[in-house]
Design a protein around this motif. Structure first.
Motif, PDB file in Angstrom:
ATOM      1  N   ASN A  89       3.923  -1.039   5.333  1.00 17.28           N
ATOM      2  CA  ASN A  89       4.222  -2.443   5.625  1.00 17.28           C
ATOM      3  C   ASN A  89       5.147  -2.568   6.818  1.00 17.28           C
ATOM      4  N   GLU A  90       6.146  -1.708   6.882  1.00 19.93           N
ATOM      5  CA  GLU A  90       7.090  -1.762   7.989  1.00 19.93           C
ATOM      6  C   GLU A  90       6.396  -1.446   9.310  1.00 19.93           C
ATOM      7  N   LEU A  91       5.488  -0.480   9.274  1.00 18.30           N
ATOM      8  CA  LEU A  91       4.678  -0.189  10.461  1.00 18.30           C
ATOM      9  C   LEU A  91       3.795  -1.380  10.820  1.00 18.30           C
ATOM     10  N   GLY A  92       3.201  -1.991   9.806  1.00 18.87           N
ATOM     11  CA  GLY A  92       2.364  -3.168  10.042  1.00 18.87           C
ATOM     12  C   GLY A  92       3.142  -4.284  10.703  1.00 18.87           C
ATOM     13  N   GLU A 106      -4.594  -2.913   9.516  1.00 21.13           N
ATOM     14  CA  GLU A 106      -4.985  -1.624   8.913  1.00 21.13           C
ATOM     15  C   GLU A 106      -3.841  -1.048   8.074  1.00 21.13           C
ATOM     16  N   LYS A 107      -2.618  -1.148   8.570  1.00 23.57           N
ATOM     17  CA  LYS A 107      -1.468  -0.619   7.833  1.00 23.57           C
ATOM     18  C   LYS A 107      -1.238  -1.405   6.547  1.00 23.57           C
ATOM     19  N   TYR A 108      -1.359  -2.746   6.617  1.00 25.46           N
ATOM     20  CA  TYR A 108      -1.199  -3.560   5.405  1.00 25.46           C
ATOM     21  C   TYR A 108      -2.253  -3.195   4.357  1.00 25.46           C
ATOM     22  N   ASN A 109      -3.472  -3.030   4.806  1.00 25.44           N
ATOM     23  CA  ASN A 109      -4.549  -2.679   3.868  1.00 25.44           C
ATOM     24  C   ASN A 109      -4.320  -1.301   3.250  1.00 25.44           C
ATOM     25  N   ARG A 110      -3.753  -0.396   4.041  1.00 25.48           N
ATOM     26  CA  ARG A 110      -3.432   0.927   3.506  1.00 25.48           C
ATOM     27  C   ARG A 110      -2.329   0.820   2.443  1.00 25.48           C
ATOM     28  N   ALA A 111      -1.367  -0.054   2.673  1.00 23.89           N
ATOM     29  CA  ALA A 111      -0.302  -0.280   1.697  1.00 23.89           C
ATOM     30  C   ALA A 111      -0.871  -0.835   0.396  1.00 23.89           C
ATOM     31  N   ILE A 112      -1.826  -1.745   0.510  1.00 18.46           N
ATOM     32  CA  ILE A 112      -2.472  -2.313  -0.676  1.00 18.46           C
ATOM     33  C   ILE A 112      -3.225  -1.233  -1.439  1.00 18.46           C
ATOM     34  N   GLY A 115      -0.034   1.475  -2.615  1.00 18.04           N
ATOM     35  CA  GLY A 115       1.283   1.110  -3.117  1.00 18.04           C
ATOM     36  C   GLY A 115       1.321   0.538  -4.520  1.00 18.04           C
ATOM     37  N   ASN A 116       2.558   0.397  -5.040  1.00 19.10           N
ATOM     38  CA  ASN A 116       2.778  -0.290  -6.310  1.00 19.10           C
ATOM     39  C   ASN A 116       2.740  -1.797  -6.067  1.00 19.10           C
ATOM     40  N   ASN A 117       3.015  -2.586  -7.097  1.00 18.56           N
ATOM     41  CA  ASN A 117       2.887  -4.039  -6.963  1.00 18.56           C
ATOM     42  C   ASN A 117       3.828  -4.628  -5.912  1.00 18.56           C
ATOM     43  N   GLU A 118       5.031  -4.085  -5.820  1.00 13.59           N
ATOM     44  CA  GLU A 118       5.956  -4.598  -4.806  1.00 13.59           C
ATOM     45  C   GLU A 118       5.423  -4.326  -3.398  1.00 13.59           C
ATOM     46  N   VAL A 119       4.950  -3.122  -3.182  1.00 14.21           N
ATOM     47  CA  VAL A 119       4.382  -2.764  -1.874  1.00 14.21           C
ATOM     48  C   VAL A 119       3.159  -3.628  -1.575  1.00 14.21           C
ATOM     49  N   LYS A 120       2.279  -3.779  -2.566  1.00 16.90           N
ATOM     50  CA  LYS A 120       1.079  -4.610  -2.379  1.00 16.90           C
ATOM     51  C   LYS A 120       1.470  -6.057  -2.055  1.00 16.90           C
ATOM     52  N   LYS A 125       1.747 -10.400   1.964  1.00 15.04           N
ATOM     53  CA  LYS A 125       2.569 -11.323   2.750  1.00 15.04           C
ATOM     54  C   LYS A 125       2.345 -11.096   4.242  1.00 15.04           C
ATOM     55  N   GLY A 126       2.261  -9.810   4.653  1.00  9.85           N
ATOM     56  CA  GLY A 126       1.985  -9.501   6.052  1.00  9.85           C
ATOM     57  C   GLY A 126       0.630 -10.013   6.509  1.00  9.85           C
ATOM     58  N   LEU A 127      -0.376  -9.829   5.666  1.00  9.87           N
ATOM     59  CA  LEU A 127      -1.713 -10.332   5.992  1.00  9.87           C
ATOM     60  C   LEU A 127      -1.723 -11.861   6.065  1.00  9.87           C
ATOM     61  N   ALA A 128      -0.952 -12.489   5.169  1.00  9.12           N
ATOM     62  CA  ALA A 128      -0.854 -13.951   5.177  1.00  9.12           C
ATOM     63  C   ALA A 128      -0.218 -14.442   6.466  1.00  9.12           C
ATOM     64  N   ASP A 129       0.822 -13.754   6.920  1.00  6.97           N
ATOM     65  CA  ASP A 129       1.458 -14.129   8.186  1.00  6.97           C
ATOM     66  C   ASP A 129       0.463 -14.074   9.344  1.00  6.97           C
TER      67      ASP A 129
END
Length: 204
Positions: A89-92, A106-112, A115-120, A125-129
């Motif tokens: 997420n931070e990279l995204g 791509e980084k956000y999707n990789r986090a999803i 990652g756990n629920n917090e990461v997802k 949120k990043g994708l929404a932005d």
């Protein structure tokens, strides 16, 4: 006084990592970014296998708008701690600031994916932005809702959703969300600021 004491502590005991971290944080507060970076680099030198210090060093590079150095530092953090999926997420976020939107996505999707629920939640949120930047407000709102559903204390997602409602012309819904956010976190300066902007625009 605080700055002087942190400087003295780092000289008296040059291997005390907390002194350099506190010094770096203070330099950031004073907007002395280059000095903050040097102090965070010292933290990394003292604990090279600690991804936390690499990540806060990357954040300092972002403050300087040195996105390439930030990305390189995040990549090192991933090498040190491949199971810390929040780094995706931070990279995204950094890639989005660099306007490399597809790479950020791509980084956000990789986090999803990993990652756990917090990461997802923060990935959504990043994708929404990103959707909000594209003025795809309905899609953005659904992603913010998903982020909140995954991690109910994600106040950044609530704030983003409120801003999106305001941009699509629904200030009333934005106000409801911001007031609820302030109720749960009275110290949220961002929520107070956004609420003030909306109320001012409506001349309340």
């Amino acid at each position: 006084l605080a700055l002087t004491n942190f400087q003295k502590a780092s000289k008296v005991e040059p291997k005390l990592i907390s002194s350099f971290e506190n010094l770096a944080n203070l330099y950031l507060d004073l907007k002395k970014i280059d000095l903050a970076i040097k102090s965070y680099e010292k933290c990394v030198e003292l604990e090279p296998s600690n991804s936390y210090y690499l990540r806060i060093l990357a954040e300092a590079y972002i403050e300087k708008a040195d996105y390439d150095s930030a990305i390189a530092t995040y990549n090192k953090a991933q090498e040190v701690d491949p199971n810390e999926h929040m780094i995706y997420n931070e990279l995204g976020n950094c890639l989005v600031l660099k306007k490399e939107y597809e790479k950020g996505k791509e980084k956000y999707n990789r986090a999803i994916e990993l990652g756990n629920n917090e990461v997802k939640s923060y990935a959504n949120k990043g994708l929404a932005d990103l959707k909000r930047k594209q003025r795809k407000y309905e899609e953005a709102i659904e992603l913010y809702k998903k982020a909140i559903e995954l991690f109910t204390t994600n106040q950044d997602a609530r704030l983003g959703m409120a801003i999106t409602y305001s941009k699509k012309g629904d200030n009333q819904e934005a106000i409801v969300i911001l007031k609820a956010s302030i109720e749960s976190d009275p110290q949220s300066s961002k929520a107070h600021f956004e609420l003030g902007k909306i109320l001012r625009s409506e001349k309340r």
